[in-house]
Design a protein around this motif. Structure first.
Motif, PDB file in Angstrom:
ATOM      1  N   ASP A 143       0.818  -1.217   0.000  1.00 22.84           N
ATOM      2  CA  ASP A 143       0.000   0.000   0.000  1.00 22.84           C
ATOM      3  C   ASP A 143       0.850   1.264   0.000  1.00 22.84           C
ATOM      4  O   ASP A 143       0.403   2.317  -0.466  1.00 22.84           O
ATOM      5  CB  ASP A 143      -0.940   0.004   1.205  1.00 22.84           C
ATOM      6  CG  ASP A 143      -2.029  -1.050   1.097  1.00 22.84           C
ATOM      7  OD1 ASP A 143      -2.172  -1.644   0.007  1.00 22.84           O
ATOM      8  OD2 ASP A 143      -2.729  -1.281   2.099  1.00 22.84           O
ATOM      9  N   TYR A 216      -6.030 -10.343  -1.176  1.00 18.23           N
ATOM     10  CA  TYR A 216      -5.942  -9.173  -0.302  1.00 18.23           C
ATOM     11  C   TYR A 216      -4.665  -8.376  -0.582  1.00 18.23           C
ATOM     12  O   TYR A 216      -4.699  -7.148  -0.735  1.00 18.23           O
ATOM     13  CB  TYR A 216      -5.978  -9.641   1.148  1.00 18.23           C
ATOM     14  CG  TYR A 216      -5.805  -8.562   2.183  1.00 18.23           C
ATOM     15  CD1 TYR A 216      -6.679  -7.482   2.260  1.00 18.23           C
ATOM     16  CD2 TYR A 216      -4.767  -8.640   3.115  1.00 18.23           C
ATOM     17  CE1 TYR A 216      -6.521  -6.498   3.231  1.00 18.23           C
ATOM     18  CE2 TYR A 216      -4.603  -7.670   4.091  1.00 18.23           C
ATOM     19  CZ  TYR A 216      -5.484  -6.599   4.144  1.00 18.23           C
ATOM     20  OH  TYR A 216      -5.322  -5.633   5.114  1.00 18.23           O
ATOM     21  N   SER A 220      -6.707  -3.565  -3.687  1.00 17.89           N
ATOM     22  CA  SER A 220      -6.609  -2.139  -3.392  1.00 17.89           C
ATOM     23  C   SER A 220      -6.215  -1.926  -1.934  1.00 17.89           C
ATOM     24  O   SER A 220      -6.291  -2.850  -1.113  1.00 17.89           O
ATOM     25  CB  SER A 220      -7.961  -1.470  -3.654  1.00 17.89           C
ATOM     26  OG  SER A 220      -8.893  -1.853  -2.647  1.00 17.89           O
ATOM     27  N   ASP A 222      -7.888  -0.631   0.278  1.00 20.86           N
ATOM     28  CA  ASP A 222      -9.057  -0.946   1.099  1.00 20.86           C
ATOM     29  C   ASP A 222      -9.297  -2.445   1.224  1.00 20.86           C
ATOM     30  O   ASP A 222     -10.194  -2.870   1.947  1.00 20.86           O
ATOM     31  CB  ASP A 222     -10.314  -0.293   0.515  1.00 20.86           C
ATOM     32  CG  ASP A 222     -10.277   1.221   0.619  1.00 20.86           C
ATOM     33  OD1 ASP A 222      -9.624   1.730   1.549  1.00 20.86           O
ATOM     34  OD2 ASP A 222     -10.893   1.890  -0.230  1.00 20.86           O
ATOM     35  N   ASP A 224     -10.095  -4.460  -1.387  1.00 22.40           N
ATOM     36  CA  ASP A 224     -10.933  -5.009  -2.451  1.00 22.40           C
ATOM     37  C   ASP A 224     -10.076  -5.863  -3.386  1.00 22.40           C
ATOM     38  O   ASP A 224      -9.016  -5.425  -3.842  1.00 22.40           O
ATOM     39  CB  ASP A 224     -11.595  -3.884  -3.246  1.00 22.40           C
ATOM     40  CG  ASP A 224     -12.581  -3.091  -2.403  1.00 22.40           C
ATOM     41  OD1 ASP A 224     -13.197  -3.698  -1.506  1.00 22.40           O
ATOM     42  OD2 ASP A 224     -12.721  -1.880  -2.628  1.00 22.40           O
ATOM     43  N   ASP A 368     -12.592  -0.991  11.855  1.00 22.95           N
ATOM     44  CA  ASP A 368     -13.124  -1.179  10.506  1.00 22.95           C
ATOM     45  C   ASP A 368     -12.834  -2.609  10.072  1.00 22.95           C
ATOM     46  O   ASP A 368     -11.679  -3.052  10.119  1.00 22.95           O
ATOM     47  CB  ASP A 368     -12.467  -0.205   9.528  1.00 22.95           C
ATOM     48  CG  ASP A 368     -12.924   1.226   9.751  1.00 22.95           C
ATOM     49  OD1 ASP A 368     -14.120   1.420  10.020  1.00 22.95           O
ATOM     50  OD2 ASP A 368     -12.080   2.137   9.667  1.00 22.95           O
ATOM     51  N   LEU A 370     -12.115  -5.908   7.758  1.00 21.03           N
ATOM     52  CA  LEU A 370     -11.614  -6.237   6.433  1.00 21.03           C
ATOM     53  C   LEU A 370     -12.770  -6.814   5.614  1.00 21.03           C
ATOM     54  O   LEU A 370     -13.680  -7.435   6.167  1.00 21.03           O
ATOM     55  CB  LEU A 370     -10.485  -7.264   6.530  1.00 21.03           C
ATOM     56  CG  LEU A 370      -9.192  -6.815   7.209  1.00 21.03           C
ATOM     57  CD1 LEU A 370      -8.166  -7.950   7.189  1.00 21.03           C
ATOM     58  CD2 LEU A 370      -8.626  -5.574   6.549  1.00 21.03           C
TER      59      LEU A 370
END
Length: 412
Positions: A143, A216, A220, A222, A224, A368, A370
């Motif tokens: 990332d 994963y 992205s 996030d 996705d 949050d 996954l």
């Protein structure tokens, strides 16, 4: 975050077998979680586990959903039963945590995903490899752009954990095994190696872990996943040939007896190649038993690469080819302690890598989640694609795999 339930999170477990008992023990160590109901068609098992948890027992999931005041349902039954139970629970207003693999087929997994979207309830699917220090570090590098454009992943073998519910998780590698066939080699039960109950063999059992992990890492920031375009795969059944019942003696004859007794009819080795719509590719290796040294999962980009078992980072700095190790324990320590009191408590108690802990934290509105449901659904495109490709003897497209899933009634 979207969901913030009042504590305690009231959980009903469907399935009082090994997985159900394991999950119940783990919930006991997770703050904010309370098992209040247990359902199993084996009523004696349901009563026994319910008594351990101080919960009510039920003879089936329907009666549990009707009578118990639940926030969430935890599905721990045979793979081919996941979809019907999960959909019923979602439609009854419960959030759902489902054991891996998501379902026995893409069509059933799609039904689960559609039900979650329709009801607005949260659906999570177990994949412990998403929470390991190796995955977290590799995802941070990806990332941050340190790997450049990711074009190749290898789903083979990664460090994982076995959770006993009574202390720190035990480190256990997951993926391509040199030796370790369910039931035949002494662990697990016959339903693990029967297609009727398991949906398939090693492709679903271990492939669901490593494929989901690589989706994963290649996806992205996030989480996705990249979209599958086409799959070429082969499956092999090799274990029965090792221990032919005719002429077997000693240990070999015992293995042969267990193979025959279990109704062994699934694959134990698979190899596949997946192409995604963005042009990246994924090599898949899954085995319960294979005469080969262990292969590591990895992710490779235009500016760097990561091997996951054991963790190494490859890059070029000042025209020097680098091969670096990492202090993952220190990295994990910092990440957990920077997460405040809850992060420190999770680190000290050993539950930091447990998917159930992250599931409960998301329901409490403290984290949050996954997108484990999206990752698991796309993984089913890969696994169904492997089976379809092996059956047809050629590459298959995404359309061939998902065809008929929309509006599927669940009939196989």
């Amino acid at each position: 975050m979207g969901v913030q339930l009042t504590e305690p999170i009231r959980i009903g477990i469907v399935g009082a077998g090994n997985r159900g008992r394991n999950h119940a023990a783990r919930y006991d160590s997770i703050p904010g979680a309370e098992v209040v109901a247990v359902a199993d068609v084996d009523e004696a098992k349901a009563r026994a586990l319910a008594e351990q948890c101080g919960a009510e027992s039920y003879p089936d999931h329907e009666s549990m959903l009707d009578a118990a005041d639940l926030d969430a349902a935890n599905v721990c039954v045979h793979t081919t039963l996941h979809a019907d139970i999960a959909v019923d629970a979602l439609e009854a207003g419960a959030h759902v945590f489902c054991e891996k693999p998501m379902a026995g087929s893409y069509a059933d997994a799609h039904r689960m995903s559609e039900a979650a979207d329709r009801t607005g309830q949260r659906l999570a699917v177990q994949n412990q490899l998403l929470y390991t220090a190796e995955t977290r570090a590799a995802k941070a590098l990806a990332d941050a752009g340190e790997l450049g454009r990711i074009y190749h992943g290898i789903a083979a073998r990664s460090p994982g954990f076995a959770f006993g519910g009574d202390g720190d998780p035990e480190e256990v590698p997951l993926g391509a095994r040199r030796r370790g066939t369910p039931y035949v080699d002494g662990y697990g039960s016959p339903p693990f190696v029967r297609e009727e109950t398991a949906g398939g063999g090693v492709v679903l059992d271990l492939g669901s872990y490593t494929v989901g992990q690589l989706l994963y890492l290649m996806g992205s920031p996030d989480g996705d996943p990249p979209a599958v375009e086409r799959v070429r795969g082969e499956t092999f059944q090799t274990v029965p040939e090792r221990f032919d019942a005719e002429g077997g003696t000693g240990e070999s004859s015992e293995y042969a007896r267990r193979i025959e007794e279990s109704g062994y009819d699934v694959e134990d080795v698979s190899a596949a190649f997946v192409t995604f719509e963005d042009g990246s590719v994924l090599s898949v290796r899954a085995s319960w038993s294979r005469y080969m040294e262990d292969e590591s999962s990895a992710v490779v980009g235009t500016e760097g690469g990561v091997r996951l078992d054991s963790f190494e980072y490859f890059s070029t700095v000042a025209d020097v080819e680098m091969r670096a190790s990492a202090d993952l324990e220190e990295y994990l320590f910092r990440k957990q302690f920077l997460d405040g009191e809850r992060g420190r408590a999770a680190y000290e108690s050993g539950i930091w890598a447990d998917p159930l802990y992250h599931w409960v934290e998301s329901l409490r509105g403290r984290a949050d989640p996954l997108p484990t449901d999206d990752l698991a659904l796309e993984s089913m495109v890969v696994t169904d694609g492997i089976y379809r490709s092996a059956e047809l003897g050629r590459e298959v497209t995404r359309e061939e795999v998902v065809e008929g899933a929309d509006g599927n009634s669940g009939a196989e």
